[in-house]
Write an enzyme that holds these catalytic residues in place. Structure first.
Site, PDB file in Angstrom:
ATOM      1  N   GLU A  25     -42.259   8.850 -44.790  1.00 13.08           N
ATOM      2  CA  GLU A  25     -41.156   9.752 -45.125  1.00 13.08           C
ATOM      3  C   GLU A  25     -39.968   9.596 -44.190  1.00 13.08           C
ATOM      4  OE1 GLU A  25     -42.420  13.944 -42.901  1.00 13.08           O
ATOM      5  OE2 GLU A  25     -43.143  13.546 -44.923  1.00 13.08           O
ATOM      6  N   TYR A  45     -50.621   8.407 -53.690  1.00 17.36           N
ATOM      7  CA  TYR A  45     -51.098   9.782 -53.658  1.00 17.36           C
ATOM      8  C   TYR A  45     -50.351  10.549 -54.752  1.00 17.36           C
ATOM      9  CZ  TYR A  45     -52.680  14.257 -51.941  1.00 17.36           C
ATOM     10  OH  TYR A  45     -53.264  15.496 -51.841  1.00 17.36           O
ATOM     11  N   CYS A  87     -51.353   5.129 -50.602  1.00 17.23           N
ATOM     12  CA  CYS A  87     -51.053   6.546 -50.465  1.00 17.23           C
ATOM     13  C   CYS A  87     -49.538   6.802 -50.452  1.00 17.23           C
ATOM     14  CB  CYS A  87     -51.746   7.079 -49.212  1.00 17.23           C
ATOM     15  SG  CYS A  87     -51.982   8.863 -49.170  1.00 17.23           S
ATOM     16  N   HIS A  88     -49.008   7.378 -49.353  1.00 19.46           N
ATOM     17  CA  HIS A  88     -47.578   7.673 -49.246  1.00 19.46           C
ATOM     18  C   HIS A  88     -46.737   6.431 -48.942  1.00 19.46           C
ATOM     19  CE1 HIS A  88     -49.159  11.753 -49.039  1.00 19.46           C
ATOM     20  NE2 HIS A  88     -47.944  12.218 -49.190  1.00 19.46           N
ATOM     21  N   GLY A 143     -49.660   8.097 -44.872  1.00 19.52           N
ATOM     22  CA  GLY A 143     -49.554   9.111 -43.825  1.00 19.52           C
ATOM     23  C   GLY A 143     -48.172   9.744 -43.830  1.00 19.52           C
ATOM     24  N   ARG A 144     -47.776  10.274 -42.670  1.00 19.08           N
ATOM     25  CA  ARG A 144     -46.468  10.930 -42.559  1.00 19.08           C
ATOM     26  C   ARG A 144     -45.342   9.940 -42.276  1.00 19.08           C
ATOM     27  NH1 ARG A 144     -46.680  16.310 -41.215  1.00 19.08           N
ATOM     28  NH2 ARG A 144     -44.424  16.254 -41.506  1.00 19.08           N
TER      29      ARG A 144
END
Length: 202
Positions: A92, A138, A118-119, A88-89
């Site tokens: 980061e 990802y 993923c991330h 997800g976000r």
């Protein structure tokens, strides 16, 4: 044997990627503590729903609220057997937290099981624990994996990859193999149980 697992999350963690493993690992008999930097037990993080709808990249929508069941400031990584980093976000920005990166390094240095989806690989890259490792993520995270000294492996979105103690996958669409492979690394054996008297039978 039940394991104690640490899950690193943050605001706009991907909805499925936090909810599904958090519940599935507990169903398998493990204890899971979900924590977020600067938040404590009972606080919530907002989730994001990432979907694949025919665009060049995923779409993003507001998801649910996810309640944390442990306090980040209280985490002692030596008390945990394994680590999970959803995507997800959130990755980061939680990767900017130096203590969080130190926690990740502990799991890598002690060769404890690590699962990232993923991330989530962004956190592993920032912690410097991917050198020489084969990693899925990802695809847009591939350059970060490579820059961190890892070997990005392009696999199907319904596949996962195990390299030693590390299990990675490209998205929530890989949940089944990703969780299965992580359970294998954890040494978890799922056995059919007979019904007990306290089970509801309709």
């Amino acid at each position: 044997m039940a394991k104690k697992i640490l899950m690193l999350v943050g605001d706009f963690v991907e909805d499925y990627e936090v909810m599904v493993p958090f519940q599935a690992l507990q169903i398998a008999g493990h204890e899971v503590d979900a924590v977020c930097p600067e938040k404590k037990t009972g606080d919530k993080v907002r989730t994001a729903i990432h979907d694949f709808e025919g665009d060049q990249t995923y779409s993003e929508k507001r998801g649910h609220d996810f309640a944390l069941n442990a306090t980040f400031a209280d985490v002692k990584p030596e008390n945990y057997d394994a680590l999970v980093v959803p995507g997800g976000r959130a990755p980061e920005y939680i990767r900017l937290n130096e203590r969080l990166l130190g926690i990740v390094r502990h799991f890598a240095e002690e060769n404890k099981p690590i699962a990232a989806l993923c991330h989530g690989a962004q956190v592993l890259a920032a912690a410097g624990v991917l050198k020489g490792r084969r990693v899925s993520a990802y695809p847009a995270v591939g350059p970060e994996v490579t820059a961190a000294g890892g070997k990005f492996v392009s696999i199907g979105f319904d596949e996962a990859l195990t390299d030693g103690n590390m299990v990675t996958g490209p998205a929530w669409t890989a949940h089944v193999p990703w969780i299965k492979q992580f359970l294998s690394v954890l040494g978890t054996v799922i056995m059919e149980q007979e019904k007990t008297e306290d089970q509801l039978v309709l």
